[in-house]
Write an enzyme that holds these catalytic residues in place. Structure first.
Site, PDB file in Angstrom:
ATOM      1  N   ASP A  50      81.211 -14.406   3.069  1.00  6.40           N
ATOM      2  CA  ASP A  50      79.555 -14.457   2.851  1.00  6.40           C
ATOM      3  C   ASP A  50      79.401 -13.833   1.358  1.00  6.40           C
ATOM      4  OD1 ASP A  50      79.100 -15.132   5.369  1.00  6.40           O
ATOM      5  OD2 ASP A  50      78.799 -13.261   6.223  1.00  6.40           O
ATOM      6  N   ASP A  86      76.428 -21.084   7.392  1.00  4.74           N
ATOM      7  CA  ASP A  86      75.437 -20.196   7.753  1.00  4.74           C
ATOM      8  C   ASP A  86      74.200 -21.213   7.720  1.00  4.74           C
ATOM      9  OD1 ASP A  86      77.065 -18.521   8.593  1.00  4.74           O
ATOM     10  OD2 ASP A  86      76.764 -17.055   7.210  1.00  4.74           O
TER      11      ASP A  86
END
Length: 168
Positions: free
Chosen positions: A123, A141
């Site tokens: 991330d 995401d």
């Protein structure tokens, strides 16, 4: 069921491929350019910050001891197969639904590859306000989130609009 693959929602699979490629290229760039937890401020409310997510959304089950890696991998595979099946059964004209499904598939496969290769998801997109940070996320995401929003939008669409769109 549409007669041919061309007439089905499978026609939209290019979106899943695009999300997957953008996700993987961005993650490879982060892995090559950043040390863990390194951050670059781009705007007063937005950073690129490399973090590892061993769980799911908002680091759910990240401290579970490792079994969650395989649990989330099975979920990603299962949903991707199910959504692909549904794409095959519906018309290519149902653009919102087809777009939603392919965004989710591309995101699920992007995060699946991370889990299988690294044991965690990379991330790096970090939004914040003052000292409060939203959990970091990635392009996969984002695809999953936008796809889910489109599914909700479709669910609340008036019945007559949905029927008109399906008849086109």
């Amino acid at each position: 069921m549409p007669l041919s693959w061309k007439e089905s929602g499978i026609r939209w699979y290019w979106v899943a491929v695009l999300v997957f490629i953008a996700d993987q290229l961005s993650k490879q760039w982060v892995l090559a350019s950043f040390d863990l937890h390194e951050s670059i401020q781009l705007l007063p409310f937005f950073n690129f910050t490399y973090v590892r997510n061993y769980g799911a959304a908002f680091s759910f089950l990240s401290e579970a001891g490792g079994w969650q890696r395989w649990f989330f991998a099975i979920i990603a595979i299962g949903f991707s197969v199910l959504l692909t099946y549904w794409l095959r059964k519906q018309s290519h004209r149902l653009w919102r639904t087809n777009l939603a499904y392919t965004l989710i598939i591309g995101g699920a496969i992007g995060n699946l590859v991370d889990r299988l290769l690294h044991g965690y998801v990379v991330d790096f997109i970090d939004f914040y306000w003052k000292t409060s940070h939203y959990p970091a996320f990635n392009i996969a995401d984002s695809g999953i989130f936008i796809g889910a929003v489109l599914i909700l939008w479709e669910a609340f669409q008036p019945e007559d609009e949905a029927q008109t769109e399906q008849k086109k």
